[in-house]
Design an enzyme around this catalytic site. Structure first.
Site, PDB file in Angstrom:
ATOM      1  N   ASP A 346       0.840  -1.194   0.000  1.00  0.00           N
ATOM      2  CA  ASP A 346       0.000   0.000   0.000  1.00  0.00           C
ATOM      3  C   ASP A 346       0.878   1.249   0.000  1.00  0.00           C
ATOM      4  OD1 ASP A 346      -2.637   1.378   0.489  1.00  0.00           O
ATOM      5  OD2 ASP A 346      -1.600   1.948   2.335  1.00  0.00           O
ATOM      6  N   GLU A 382       1.881  -0.472  -4.966  1.00  0.00           N
ATOM      7  CA  GLU A 382       0.938   0.569  -5.328  1.00  0.00           C
ATOM      8  C   GLU A 382       1.812   1.818  -5.495  1.00  0.00           C
ATOM      9  OE1 GLU A 382      -3.294   2.343  -3.775  1.00  0.00           O
ATOM     10  OE2 GLU A 382      -1.655   2.241  -2.323  1.00  0.00           O
TER      11      GLU A 382
END
Length: 701
Positions: A346, A382
């Site tokens: 993330d 990401e």
């Protein structure tokens, strides 16, 4: 303070390590003056000072302390927020290396290092936080992994990822025993494995399962942090998903073993970019009280405040060697001890930040790049955060794959008539414009059209606008740029023409995703058109808004069959999943082009057509004779033709002539999803392509 004898112990390994006779405790802190290990028996607390300090690590050994023991730390040192130090021994702290947690966070003023009621983080709070915070648990790490004979490493070019939430996926499943719904055991149950495996996907990507905290502002509104992007422990599976909390670690391992036995890899969505401790006004739960100045990035000239490249209040300091070590140790632990096959990071740009900004040769990326364990698992970034220069799609080093939001945005725009052919072509080809450097492969592009964040596939085709009223923020949260189209009516409708168009649009998007070069990621439930009723930011919805409804109507069952067919075709035709980037250049030695872009007249696209932004119908001819590897020879795969038409009317499309075949066999037509495949058409024949539809043919003699 108990008078039990504490041994010197060892500075390594960090955390609580049981050796069969006692437990070694080791905690890093560069700025603390004293550390106490606190053991709990109900409400009874016993404290022991760790006697040794070696290389900035406090350590000690307690005999007769073993698995099942609850513990935490109290750390002493200066409370000087202006200098970045927030030590407060009145606060019980979680071990950053704890393998298990027990108990829930109870929001109380005592969990803050400062006097919360004052709003001034420079004050010092003397209340004991122990009654209100979770405890760490000493674990027995032993587990027999012999029960996972199905485990295998799937090559990247054969990988299809399925993103799912442990609780939401199982909470309403009628074939999962009720007491196991929403748990690791439920996710590892046979009905769940049967469904996922039947799709043909190769890997499950689980939303965060590291121990996380529910935000107090959400709890006040009767909501919760459903997605889990609020980590407080990087080594422990969150006990809230355990059906048997005292054995949550074992239950998680059993889930992984069962998924492996079903032929599925397990990828974890991990959050190493920030923690649940928030800004200077957040609670003191672990890192902030252990060594705030080491674990977090602080403003250089105002160390009272945090750099906030994550948008969550703090940013983990991946420039500190011990913090790099913690993250790398965590990854190795999940890989070696928990048998995890890969990680999705993330806000991954944070991991590559140094004090001067993003650097693909950052300390953390270098540490990973040379690690024999971490280079053997799947690494997915990401590739963005909200800091300066935070958007880095294509910027990660070799060995990494990256979420490609350009694929999502362009595919959505094309099918709603807002993107031209020239814009879509690079995305269908593996996005070589972004990833074709340093020997990277087409699989580095993780293609997706939907994810946990945003509209589901059904809602993309049913809503123009977000409908997040249930989140309690007056619909202000979530993105307003969804690149969606409701096909004429906002939300549910009984108009048969609109419903038919929506079903075709869903099939078009799935076809674009699963028939493009790169690595596809499918959002759980999209295979049968799950809806969140227009909510595009369901992060706080631990409710039927997010839980998957397994009551499937006829349209849902048809879409499920269509999805399975697409994945089956991707497996059957290697030309749809080449590792080498497509160039479209003619190879004079082999006399072949790997890809030819075809206009509706059946001829190669011309320069003026590439400039024509009104053209909405084209073909992608993938020649199976093209060179597949670095060895210069013809490929032996089948040639396929992908036809896409985003025009709202029928297009008469000429199936191209080719010297190594005489007919095209239809494999997929999104307008007739239940049509029997295999209908044949001679090269040069005209095929009427329905408005807004996608087709796939294979070449025959």
């Amino acid at each position: 303070m108990s008078k039990q004898t504490v041994g010197e112990g060892l500075p390594f390994p960090l955390g609580a390590s049981w050796d069969g006779k006692g437990t070694n405790f080791a905690l890093f802190s560069a700025h603390a003056t004293k550390v106490e290990i606190c053991l709990f028996d109900g409400d009874q607390e016993r404290r022991y000072e760790l006697p040794e300090y070696t290389d900035e690590i406090f350590h000690g050994y307690l005999p007769d302390v073993g698995p099942g023991c609850f513990y935490g730390y109290r750390v002493y040192g200066p409370y000087e927020p202006e200098n970045g130090h927030r030590f407060n021994p009145n606060k019980l702290l979680l071990d950053p290396y704890a393998r298990a947690h027990a108990g829930e966070m109870k929001w109380d003023p005592a969990v803050f290092g400062y006097t919360m009621e004052s709003g001034d983080d420079r004050t010092f709070d003397t209340r004991d936080s122990a009654p209100f915070v979770p405890k760490c648990v000493v674990v027995d790490p032993n587990y027999d992994w012999k029960g996972e004979p199905g485990r295998r490493n799937t090559p990247w070019d054969q990988t299809v990822i399925y993103e799912a939430h442990v609780k939401g996926f199982t909470k309403l499943h009628p074939d999962v025993p009720e007491h196991l719904r929403g748990t690791y055991a439920g996710f590892g149950s046979q009905p769940i494995i049967d469904h996922i495996a039947s799709l043909g996907v190769s890997a499950v990507e689980l939303l965060p399962i590291h121990t996380f905290i529910n935000d107090d502002n959400l709890l006040d509104k009767g909501l919760t942090n459903y997605w889990g992007y609020n980590t407080i422990g990087f080594f422990a599976p969150d006990p809230r998903y355990a059906s048997d909390v005292p054995n949550s670690l074992r239950e998680f391992k059993e889930m992984v073993a069962r998924l492996h036995s079903g032929g599925l890899e397990v990828i974890l969505d991990v959050v190493y970019n920030h923690t649940a401790e928030g800004s200077e006004l957040g609670p003191t739960l672990s890192f902030k009280g252990i060594d705030n100045a080491s674990y977090y990035r602080l403003l250089p000239d105002k160390k009272r405040y945090y750099i906030n490249d994550t948008g969550t209040g703090n940013t983990v300091n991946l420039s500190n060697p011990r913090v790099i070590q913690m993250v790398a140790d965590s990854l190795r632990y999940w890989s070696n001890e928990m048998h995890i096959d890969g990680f999705r990071f993330d806000l991954g740009t944070i991991l590559a930040r140094e004090v001067y900004g993003f650097d693909e040769q950052s300390g953390f990326l270098k540490a990973v790049d040379q690690d024999p364990v971490l280079t053997s698992v799947k690494l997915i970034a990401e590739p963005w955060d909200i800091g300066p220069g935070g958007y880095q799609v294509g910027g990660f080093p070799p060995g990494w794959a990256e979420w490609n939001d350009k694929f999502r945005d362009t595919a959505r725009d094309f099918w709603r008539g807002e993107a031209d052919v020239a814009t879509l072509v690079p995305r269908l080809s593996g996005s070589g414009d972004l990833f074709n450097h340093q020997g990277r492969r087409a699989w580095a592009s993780i293609n997706f059209v939907t994810a946990h964040d945003g509209f589901t596939l059904n809602d993309w085709a049913s809503y123009n606008d977000k409908h997040n009223e249930a989140n309690g923020e007056e619909n202000r949260d979530g993105s307003s740029s969804n690149r969606s189209w409701n096909c004429g009516v906002e939300g549910p409708t009984e108009d048969k023409d609109i419903l038919a168009l929506r079903e075709r649009q869903k099939r078009n998007m799935l076809g674009t995703l699963l028939l493009s070069q790169g690595t596809p990621m499918l959002l759980a439930g999209d295979e049968f058109a799950r809806t969140q009723h227009g909510n595009n930011n369901a992060y706080c919805q631990d409710s039927e808004i997010s839980w998957i409804d397994w009551n499937l109507g006829d349209d849902a069952k048809d879409l499920l069959s269509f999805t399975k067919r697409l994945i089956e075709l991707r497996k059957a035709y290697p030309t749809l999943r080449r590792s080498r980037f497509l160039t479209g250049q003619h190879d004079p030695q082999l006399d072949v082009c790997d890809v030819i872009w075809i206009n509706a007249n059946g001829a190669p696209m011309q320069d003026e057509q590439w400039q024509d932004t009104t053209m909405k119908s084209f073909g992608m001819l993938l020649d199976g004779r093209a060179q597949k590897t670095g060895i210069r020879k013809h490929g032996e795969d089948e040639t396929v033709l992908l036809v896409m038409n985003s025009f709202d009317g029928v297009v008469d499309f000429i199936l191209p002539e080719t010297p190594h075949g005489s007919k095209w066999a239809l494999l997929i037509d999104s307008n007739i999803p239940d049509g029997a495949p295999g209908a044949e058409f001679p090269c040069g024949a005209m095929y009427q392509v329905t408005g807004r539809s996608l087709l796939l043919f294979t070449l025959g003699m």
